[in-house]
Design a protein around this motif. Structure first.
Motif, mmCIF file in Angstrom:
data_model
loop_
_atom_site.group_PDB
_atom_site.id
_atom_site.type_symbol
_atom_site.label_atom_id
_atom_site.label_comp_id
_atom_site.label_asym_id
_atom_site.label_seq_id
_atom_site.Cartn_x
_atom_site.Cartn_y
_atom_site.Cartn_z
ATOM 1 N N LEU A 145 43.656 39.517 40.343
ATOM 2 C CA LEU A 145 42.680 39.710 41.411
ATOM 3 C C LEU A 145 42.168 38.365 41.921
ATOM 4 O O LEU A 145 42.074 38.140 43.127
ATOM 5 C CB LEU A 145 41.528 40.596 40.935
ATOM 6 C CG LEU A 145 40.357 40.797 41.907
ATOM 7 C CD1 LEU A 145 40.831 41.348 43.251
ATOM 8 C CD2 LEU A 145 39.313 41.715 41.290
ATOM 9 N N GLU A 146 41.856 37.476 41.007
ATOM 10 C CA GLU A 146 41.344 36.166 41.434
ATOM 11 C C GLU A 146 42.431 35.332 42.097
ATOM 12 O O GLU A 146 42.247 34.839 43.211
ATOM 13 C CB GLU A 146 40.736 35.418 40.247
ATOM 14 C CG GLU A 146 39.419 36.025 39.817
ATOM 15 C CD GLU A 146 38.705 35.256 38.734
ATOM 16 O OE1 GLU A 146 37.563 35.642 38.421
ATOM 17 O OE2 GLU A 146 39.263 34.282 38.179
ATOM 18 N N ASN A 147 43.549 35.142 41.420
ATOM 19 C CA ASN A 147 44.602 34.260 41.950
ATOM 20 C C ASN A 147 45.209 34.793 43.246
ATOM 21 O O ASN A 147 45.349 34.054 44.221
ATOM 22 C CB ASN A 147 45.737 34.081 40.935
ATOM 23 C CG ASN A 147 45.379 33.191 39.782
ATOM 24 O OD1 ASN A 147 44.281 32.633 39.701
ATOM 25 N ND2 ASN A 147 46.300 33.049 38.855
ATOM 26 N N ASP A 148 45.606 36.072 43.231
ATOM 27 C CA ASP A 148 46.401 36.629 44.325
ATOM 28 C C ASP A 148 45.568 37.107 45.503
ATOM 29 O O ASP A 148 46.074 37.162 46.621
ATOM 30 C CB ASP A 148 47.262 37.790 43.813
ATOM 31 C CG ASP A 148 48.206 37.369 42.694
ATOM 32 O OD1 ASP A 148 48.472 36.163 42.543
ATOM 33 O OD2 ASP A 148 48.664 38.260 41.952
ATOM 34 N N ILE A 149 44.321 37.457 45.252
ATOM 35 C CA ILE A 149 43.494 37.994 46.330
ATOM 36 C C ILE A 149 42.331 37.049 46.652
ATOM 37 O O ILE A 149 42.304 36.429 47.709
ATOM 38 C CB ILE A 149 42.932 39.398 45.976
ATOM 39 C CG1 ILE A 149 44.025 40.344 45.505
ATOM 40 C CG2 ILE A 149 42.137 39.954 47.151
ATOM 41 C CD1 ILE A 149 44.937 40.886 46.570
ATOM 42 N N LEU A 150 41.375 36.951 45.748
ATOM 43 C CA LEU A 150 40.152 36.202 46.041
ATOM 44 C C LEU A 150 40.449 34.748 46.403
ATOM 45 O O LEU A 150 40.050 34.269 47.471
ATOM 46 C CB LEU A 150 39.171 36.268 44.858
ATOM 47 C CG LEU A 150 37.867 35.488 45.054
ATOM 48 C CD1 LEU A 150 37.048 36.079 46.201
ATOM 49 C CD2 LEU A 150 37.060 35.456 43.773
#
Length: 157
Positions: A145-150
């Protein structure tokens, strides 16, 4: 793996609040229980418990707690204040730490025989491995979630 598509368009503040509540809070609870269980099982089953497992779990706990604190105190406030690409350096550092977390999880998976308790393991040992798998799955989702989106969205803004 959790469906991350919802977070592609959600406000960044909402994504951060989700990460704090769903992952940071959950990880703190998981780590506290894991540490206590690992010490208990290691003490009772010293002859058969993997010697490297307790220090590995302690290292994961220390690193993850430190990592989450940096996100909460530095990176997330920067993102909420609209830093955009100005947050590139802390994002790069967090992504580097994510790679280290993934390596630690791979080691955890190997040491626990893919989270499979030994034949005849007591209830505490079974719970330890089940919770370790839960932490591993949650942390992998959290990192994605952090790496790929946020982080991708922040750097593109």
């Amino acid at each position: 793996m959790t469906d991350l598509s919802l977070w592609q368009t959600a406000p960044l503040d909402a994504a951060i609040e989700h990460i704090l509540q769903r992952y940071h809070e959950t990880h703190r609870n998981q780590l506290a229980e894991l540490g206590a269980l690992a010490q208990k099982v290691a003490g009772v089953h010293a002859d058969s418990f993997p010697a490297a497992l307790l220090p590995l779990l302690q290292g994961i706990e220390a690193e993850l707690l430190s990592h989450m604190m940096k996100e909460e105190r530095v990176l997330f406030p920067m993102i909420k204040q609209g830093a955009g690409r100005g947050a590139a350096m802390p994002i790069q550092m967090m992504m580097h730490e994510h790679t280290e977390h993934e390596a630690a999880l791979a080691e955890l998976r190997a040491l626990t025989d893919d989270f499979t308790p030994p034949e005849g393991a007591c209830g505490s040992w079974q719970r330890l491995y089940a919770l370790a798998k839960e932490l591993s799955d949650d942390l992998n989702d959290h990192i994605a979630l952090e790496n790929d989106i946020l982080f991708a969205r922040v750097l593109a803004s």
